[in-house]
Design a protein around this motif. Structure first.
Motif, PDB file in Angstrom:
ATOM      1  N   TRP A 304       0.828  -1.206   0.000  1.00 28.58           N
ATOM      2  CA  TRP A 304       0.000   0.000   0.000  1.00 28.58           C
ATOM      3  C   TRP A 304       0.862   1.256   0.000  1.00 28.58           C
ATOM      4  O   TRP A 304       0.621   2.202  -0.745  1.00 28.58           O
ATOM      5  CB  TRP A 304      -0.903   0.040   1.237  1.00 28.58           C
ATOM      6  CG  TRP A 304      -1.928  -1.025   1.336  1.00 28.58           C
ATOM      7  CD1 TRP A 304      -2.421  -1.804   0.327  1.00 28.58           C
ATOM      8  CD2 TRP A 304      -2.593  -1.441   2.528  1.00 28.58           C
ATOM      9  NE1 TRP A 304      -3.344  -2.675   0.827  1.00 28.58           N
ATOM     10  CE2 TRP A 304      -3.480  -2.482   2.163  1.00 28.58           C
ATOM     11  CE3 TRP A 304      -2.531  -1.042   3.863  1.00 28.58           C
ATOM     12  CZ2 TRP A 304      -4.307  -3.120   3.098  1.00 28.58           C
ATOM     13  CZ3 TRP A 304      -3.352  -1.672   4.792  1.00 28.58           C
ATOM     14  CH2 TRP A 304      -4.216  -2.699   4.410  1.00 28.58           C
ATOM     15  N   VAL A 305       1.842   1.263   0.890  1.00 24.01           N
ATOM     16  CA  VAL A 305       2.687   2.450   1.044  1.00 24.01           C
ATOM     17  C   VAL A 305       3.487   2.715  -0.232  1.00 24.01           C
ATOM     18  O   VAL A 305       3.545   3.857  -0.721  1.00 24.01           O
ATOM     19  CB  VAL A 305       3.635   2.296   2.247  1.00 24.01           C
ATOM     20  CG1 VAL A 305       4.625   3.450   2.310  1.00 24.01           C
ATOM     21  CG2 VAL A 305       2.838   2.216   3.545  1.00 24.01           C
ATOM     22  N   VAL A 306       4.119   1.684  -0.773  1.00 31.32           N
ATOM     23  CA  VAL A 306       4.939   1.854  -1.977  1.00 31.32           C
ATOM     24  C   VAL A 306       4.081   2.351  -3.138  1.00 31.32           C
ATOM     25  O   VAL A 306       4.468   3.280  -3.869  1.00 31.32           O
ATOM     26  CB  VAL A 306       5.657   0.540  -2.335  1.00 31.32           C
ATOM     27  CG1 VAL A 306       6.327   0.648  -3.708  1.00 31.32           C
ATOM     28  CG2 VAL A 306       6.686   0.192  -1.272  1.00 31.32           C
ATOM     29  N   ASN A 307       2.901   1.761  -3.320  1.00 36.80           N
ATOM     30  CA  ASN A 307       2.032   2.213  -4.411  1.00 36.80           C
ATOM     31  C   ASN A 307       1.531   3.636  -4.172  1.00 36.80           C
ATOM     32  O   ASN A 307       1.298   4.386  -5.125  1.00 36.80           O
ATOM     33  CB  ASN A 307       0.861   1.249  -4.591  1.00 36.80           C
ATOM     34  CG  ASN A 307       1.270  -0.005  -5.346  1.00 36.80           C
ATOM     35  OD1 ASN A 307       2.274  -0.003  -6.061  1.00 36.80           O
ATOM     36  ND2 ASN A 307       0.510  -1.078  -5.195  1.00 36.80           N
ATOM     37  N   GLY A 308       1.372   4.000  -2.909  1.00 38.65           N
ATOM     38  CA  GLY A 308       1.023   5.382  -2.604  1.00 38.65           C
ATOM     39  C   GLY A 308       2.133   6.340  -3.013  1.00 38.65           C
ATOM     40  O   GLY A 308       1.876   7.420  -3.560  1.00 38.65           O
ATOM     41  N   THR A 309       3.379   5.949  -2.751  1.00 37.61           N
ATOM     42  CA  THR A 309       4.517   6.781  -3.161  1.00 37.61           C
ATOM     43  C   THR A 309       4.577   6.898  -4.680  1.00 37.61           C
ATOM     44  O   THR A 309       4.771   7.995  -5.220  1.00 37.61           O
ATOM     45  CB  THR A 309       5.828   6.193  -2.622  1.00 37.61           C
ATOM     46  OG1 THR A 309       5.828   6.260  -1.203  1.00 37.61           O
ATOM     47  CG2 THR A 309       7.032   6.946  -3.164  1.00 37.61           C
ATOM     48  N   LEU A 310       4.411   5.780  -5.375  1.00 37.83           N
ATOM     49  CA  LEU A 310       4.457   5.823  -6.835  1.00 37.83           C
ATOM     50  C   LEU A 310       3.342   6.685  -7.398  1.00 37.83           C
ATOM     51  O   LEU A 310       3.542   7.432  -8.371  1.00 37.83           O
ATOM     52  CB  LEU A 310       4.396   4.402  -7.406  1.00 37.83           C
ATOM     53  CG  LEU A 310       5.594   3.500  -7.082  1.00 37.83           C
ATOM     54  CD1 LEU A 310       5.395   2.111  -7.676  1.00 37.83           C
ATOM     55  CD2 LEU A 310       6.893   4.108  -7.590  1.00 37.83           C
ATOM     56  N   ALA A 311       2.149   6.603  -6.792  1.00 36.17           N
ATOM     57  CA  ALA A 311       1.040   7.452  -7.239  1.00 36.17           C
ATOM     58  C   ALA A 311       1.380   8.933  -7.036  1.00 36.17           C
ATOM     59  O   ALA A 311       1.089   9.775  -7.900  1.00 36.17           O
ATOM     60  CB  ALA A 311      -0.238   7.083  -6.485  1.00 36.17           C
ATOM     61  N   ARG A 312       2.002   9.247  -5.907  1.00 40.68           N
ATOM     62  CA  ARG A 312       2.346  10.652  -5.631  1.00 40.68           C
ATOM     63  C   ARG A 312       3.389  11.166  -6.611  1.00 40.68           C
ATOM     64  O   ARG A 312       3.232  12.273  -7.156  1.00 40.68           O
ATOM     65  CB  ARG A 312       2.876  10.781  -4.204  1.00 40.68           C
ATOM     66  CG  ARG A 312       3.404  12.194  -3.899  1.00 40.68           C
ATOM     67  CD  ARG A 312       3.936  12.332  -2.507  1.00 40.68           C
ATOM     68  NE  ARG A 312       5.108  11.507  -2.212  1.00 40.68           N
ATOM     69  CZ  ARG A 312       6.349  11.797  -2.618  1.00 40.68           C
ATOM     70  NH1 ARG A 312       6.598  12.874  -3.367  1.00 40.68           N
ATOM     71  NH2 ARG A 312       7.362  10.998  -2.293  1.00 40.68           N
ATOM     72  N   ILE A 313       4.467  10.387  -6.859  1.00 48.63           N
ATOM     73  CA  ILE A 313       5.524  10.919  -7.722  1.00 48.63           C
ATOM     74  C   ILE A 313       5.082  10.975  -9.187  1.00 48.63           C
ATOM     75  O   ILE A 313       5.631  11.764  -9.967  1.00 48.63           O
ATOM     76  CB  ILE A 313       6.848  10.132  -7.558  1.00 48.63           C
ATOM     77  CG1 ILE A 313       6.735   8.699  -8.084  1.00 48.63           C
ATOM     78  CG2 ILE A 313       7.312  10.152  -6.109  1.00 48.63           C
ATOM     79  CD1 ILE A 313       8.066   7.946  -8.068  1.00 48.63           C
ATOM     80  N   ARG A 314       4.102  10.156  -9.563  1.00 47.93           N
ATOM     81  CA  ARG A 314       3.520  10.316 -10.904  1.00 47.93           C
ATOM     82  C   ARG A 314       2.785  11.641 -11.000  1.00 47.93           C
ATOM     83  O   ARG A 314       2.877  12.352 -12.008  1.00 47.93           O
ATOM     84  CB  ARG A 314       2.542   9.171 -11.213  1.00 47.93           C
ATOM     85  CG  ARG A 314       3.154   7.804 -11.424  1.00 47.93           C
ATOM     86  CD  ARG A 314       2.088   6.809 -11.879  1.00 47.93           C
ATOM     87  NE  ARG A 314       2.591   5.442 -11.845  1.00 47.93           N
ATOM     88  CZ  ARG A 314       2.293   4.556 -10.890  1.00 47.93           C
ATOM     89  NH1 ARG A 314       1.493   4.912  -9.888  1.00 47.93           N
ATOM     90  NH2 ARG A 314       2.791   3.344 -10.936  1.00 47.93           N
ATOM     91  N   ALA A 315       2.019  11.961  -9.953  1.00 48.86           N
ATOM     92  CA  ALA A 315       1.119  13.118  -9.995  1.00 48.86           C
ATOM     93  C   ALA A 315       1.832  14.449  -9.778  1.00 48.86           C
ATOM     94  O   ALA A 315       1.452  15.461 -10.383  1.00 48.86           O
ATOM     95  CB  ALA A 315       0.017  12.943  -8.948  1.00 48.86           C
ATOM     96  N   ASP A 316       2.854  14.480  -8.924  1.00 45.40           N
ATOM     97  CA  ASP A 316       3.455  15.769  -8.564  1.00 45.40           C
ATOM     98  C   ASP A 316       4.684  16.134  -9.393  1.00 45.40           C
ATOM     99  O   ASP A 316       5.343  17.142  -9.133  1.00 45.40           O
ATOM    100  CB  ASP A 316       3.796  15.812  -7.070  1.00 45.40           C
ATOM    101  CG  ASP A 316       4.921  14.857  -6.655  1.00 45.40           C
ATOM    102  OD1 ASP A 316       5.567  14.259  -7.535  1.00 45.40           O
ATOM    103  OD2 ASP A 316       5.161  14.708  -5.434  1.00 45.40           O
ATOM    104  N   GLY A 317       5.006  15.332 -10.393  1.00 49.98           N
ATOM    105  CA  GLY A 317       6.127  15.650 -11.273  1.00 49.98           C
ATOM    106  C   GLY A 317       7.466  15.098 -10.836  1.00 49.98           C
ATOM    107  O   GLY A 317       8.464  15.250 -11.553  1.00 49.98           O
TER     108      GLY A 317
END
Length: 343
Positions: A304-317
């Motif tokens: 969950w945590v890792v996928n949350g990080t990947l989702a964030r770095i996709r979205a915030d550039g």
């Protein structure tokens, strides 16, 4: 035996004896040089590359002769679909799960990487620290989980040791150009895909090899225990494979003519070529290689945590910033791969 300090006179006598000996040896050398045939400046080259010493742990795999069946694509077995992101930092005494709780208690994330995959995870000699795309992504996971991207302990793994390290909980995650396959997904959990590479061929400049068809009868280097081995056997069953422990070994054997080519993901090949401008990537893109972060199969909360990080770095550039820093050699991209989640 001298019992006191040498005087200036002692030093003078010793220097005279040294000069006399040097002169004597010089005269002897001159006589011998006049009688002997001078050595060649450059020794004659005999034999071929097969007689050179290969890196420790290298295996030579003879041509299979018949192309093995292609494995199931990871999209057909569900391996590309991962868990939806959970909270950045699991809250409450029960919600983190035992393994995430261990990470929070030790206050550092243990990440399996290597130090020989240029552009992804390599040791920068100027600052003696690990750098690269995968290293940067791992630090972002530590930022979200522990509040500090510096709270990472990197442990060096060979390709062959990655999955044992995850299964034995010797590392929390593996960020090491790890291709998602159906077979691997039976052993470990994967994050969503964070980069897509393509299988290609690397050769020395001026090589007659321009693609997979030209690998017949040639020696092709790949890292042991990677999908690249079976891919080479599929695309050219008449090739001999030089299976080495790490990808930087492939750079060495190619430079020393112990292999005629290297064949693996273009992301890895680009890192090798960046270290030697005489090398070039040839041939068309072949099989797609989706990269994911490896996690122990029982550590659902960390997925969950890792996928949350990947989702964030996709979205915030952040993902784009990392790509522009390390991977522009692969060419322009429209953005990171879109995630696929299990319902």
């Amino acid at each position: 035996m001298l019992t006191g300090p040498r005087t200036e006179h002692d030093h003078g006598r010793r220097a005279s004896r040294v000069r006399a000996l040097v002169g004597m040896f010089a005269n002897v050398g001159a006589v011998l040089a006049g009688c002997a045939t001078p050595d060649r400046v450059t020794p004659a080259v005999t034999g071929d590359y097969t007689q050179l010493s290969l890196p420790d742990g290298t295996q030579i795999i003879p041509p299979s002769g018949t192309a093995p069946a292609a494995p199931a694509a990871p999209s057909t077995c569900g391996a590309l679909a991962s868990l939806r992101p959970g909270p950045s930092v699991p809250a409450g005494p029960a919600s983190p799960g035992r393994l995430v709780a261990d990470i929070l208690a030790r206050d550092r994330l243990i990440v399996g990487v290597d130090q020989s995959t240029n552009l992804f995870s390599f040791r920068d000699p100027s600052i003696d620290t690990l750098e690269g795309f995968d290293v940067d992504v791992a630090r972002e996971v530590a930022r979200d989980l522990l509040g500090d991207p510096a709270k990472v302990e990197f442990r060096l793994l060979t390709p062959a040791g990655r999955f044992d390290a995850l299964e034995k909980n010797q590392v929390d995650i593996v960020a090491q150009t790890l291709t998602i396959t159906c077979q691997r997904a039976e052993r470990v959990a994967f994050s969503t895909v964070y980069l897509e590479a393509h299988h290609r061929v690397l050769v020395a400049g001026g090589s007659e090899i321009s693609g997979p068809a030209d690998l017949a009868g040639k020696r092709v280097c790949a890292a042991a225990d990677t999908p690249s081995l079976t891919t080479i056997q599929r695309i050219q069953p008449q090739a001999t494979i030089v299976a080495v422990p790490d990808w930087d070994d492939c750079l060495m054997v190619l430079q020393q003519r112990q292999a005629d080519a290297v064949s693996t993901d273009d992301a890895i090949l680009a890192g090798l070529a960046a270290q030697d401008p005489t090398l070039q990537i040839v041939g068309p893109p072949l099989e797609t290689e989706p990269y994911g972060i490896g996690i122990n199969k029982t550590n659902t909360a960390l997925v969950w945590v890792v996928n949350g990080t990947l989702a964030r770095i996709r979205a915030d550039g952040t993902w784009t910033r990392f790509y522009d820093r390390w991977l522009t050699v692969l060419g322009p991209v429209t953005g990171p791969p879109a995630p696929t989640y299990r319902e």
